[in-house]
Scaffold this motif. Structure first.
Motif, mmCIF file in Angstrom:
data_model
loop_
_atom_site.group_PDB
_atom_site.id
_atom_site.type_symbol
_atom_site.label_atom_id
_atom_site.label_comp_id
_atom_site.label_asym_id
_atom_site.label_seq_id
_atom_site.Cartn_x
_atom_site.Cartn_y
_atom_site.Cartn_z
ATOM 1 N N THR A 108 0.805 -1.222 0.000
ATOM 2 C CA THR A 108 0.000 0.000 0.000
ATOM 3 C C THR A 108 0.835 1.268 0.000
ATOM 4 N N SER A 109 2.137 1.157 -0.249
ATOM 5 C CA SER A 109 3.000 2.333 -0.201
ATOM 6 C C SER A 109 3.023 3.114 -1.506
ATOM 7 N N SER A 110 2.494 2.560 -2.581
ATOM 8 C CA SER A 110 2.443 3.249 -3.866
ATOM 9 C C SER A 110 1.027 3.241 -4.397
ATOM 10 N N THR A 111 0.752 4.108 -5.371
ATOM 11 C CA THR A 111 -0.584 4.174 -5.955
ATOM 12 C C THR A 111 -0.957 2.859 -6.619
ATOM 13 N N ARG A 161 -1.662 0.304 -3.940
ATOM 14 C CA ARG A 161 -2.949 0.536 -3.286
ATOM 15 C C ARG A 161 -4.103 0.076 -4.175
ATOM 16 N N LYS A 162 -3.992 0.348 -5.472
ATOM 17 C CA LYS A 162 -5.043 -0.092 -6.392
ATOM 18 C C LYS A 162 -5.114 -1.616 -6.457
ATOM 19 N N ALA A 173 -4.164 -3.743 -4.055
ATOM 20 C CA ALA A 173 -4.706 -4.228 -2.784
ATOM 21 C C ALA A 173 -6.211 -4.001 -2.711
ATOM 22 N N MET A 174 -6.659 -2.847 -3.201
ATOM 23 C CA MET A 174 -8.086 -2.559 -3.200
ATOM 24 C C MET A 174 -8.834 -3.523 -4.110
ATOM 25 N N MET A 193 -9.329 2.363 1.604
ATOM 26 C CA MET A 193 -8.417 2.497 0.482
ATOM 27 C C MET A 193 -9.055 3.288 -0.660
ATOM 28 N N VAL A 203 -8.772 6.886 0.303
ATOM 29 C CA VAL A 203 -7.374 7.308 0.189
ATOM 30 C C VAL A 203 -7.007 7.572 -1.266
ATOM 31 N N LEU A 204 -7.391 6.662 -2.152
ATOM 32 C CA LEU A 204 -7.089 6.827 -3.573
ATOM 33 C C LEU A 204 -7.787 8.048 -4.152
ATOM 34 N N LYS A 219 -5.858 11.074 -3.014
ATOM 35 C CA LYS A 219 -4.594 11.146 -3.747
ATOM 36 C C LYS A 219 -4.813 11.671 -5.160
#
Length: 220
Positions: free
Chosen positions: A5-8, A11-12, A14-15, A74, A77-78, A81
């Protein structure tokens, strides 16, 4: 998990994985609830198993709760961002042409679905916690169908459920395909199939839940 989850992109990804888990859960949840329409005894049996099985209660239920919270957090968060990365909208940008209404408003439909989940937890999960752990009432395998049936006696509650599942359908219409794309399922051969399955999934799953709510309302 921290690295994922440390990068965009992470995160995508993982989501998307949490979304796929929730897509499977919705099928299982709908299948169980449809038993309340087809056969009272079968629904009571399935609900009693789900309600008292240690594996379901103390492993799968916490995993499900984590997946729901993780997915929505998430998503927010996205969204933040993305807004931060583009603070000034382009003058030539035409959202209605460049993207669908669903893709532009996933955060809104997601927030409404999250609010609905809070109501759903209040209706059923908190009731179970109170029944089993606060009041400590003895197990009754015949109670589940009458409790579900009684919940949908109020028209206003059914209306809320219908609206929520319509918005869930809109959320799924974009989210289904987006989840597969985020994990790399992009191929001319498979994309049309994923789109077709996603379209029917986003229609049939919410329609099934809506049917159940209306059925219990009109059969009071």
């Amino acid at each position: 998990m921290a690295g994922l989850t440390s990068s965009t992109i992470g995160r995508k990804y993982a989501m998307a994985l949490s979304a796929l888990f929730l897509l499977i859960f919705l099928i299982l949840h709908l299948t169980t609830n449809l038993l309340s329409v087809l056969n009272k005894d079968a629904f009571n049996t399935a609900s009693d198993f789900m309600g008292y099985n240690p594996f379901v209660q103390f492993l799968m239920q916490p995993v499900l709760g984590f997946a729901v919270l993780f997915h929505f957090i998430m998503g927010f968060v996205l969204e933040m961002k993305n807004n931060k990365a583009r603070p000034i909208k382009y003058a030539s940008n035409n959202p209605s042409v460049n993207s669908s209404w669903m893709s532009r408003n996933m955060i809104i439909s997601g927030a409404v679905v999250l609010a609905f989940l809070a109501l759903h937890l209040y209706d059923f999960w908190l009731h179970e916690i109170n029944y089993k752990y606060v009041e400590g009432i003895a197990p009754d395998a015949e109670r589940f169908w009458p409790e579900l049936h009684e919940k949908f006696a109020d028209l206003w509650r059914v209306a809320i459920y219908v609206i929520a599942f319509v918005l869930l359908g809109l959320h799924l219409a974009h989210g289904f395909q987006s989840s597969f794309q985020s994990i790399g399922a992009r191929h001319p051969k498979y994309t049309p199939v994923i789109k077709a399955v996603g379209k029917w999934y986003s229609i049939l799953i919410p329609a099934g839940f809506i049917f159940i709510a209306i059925f219990h309302l009109v059969t009071q």
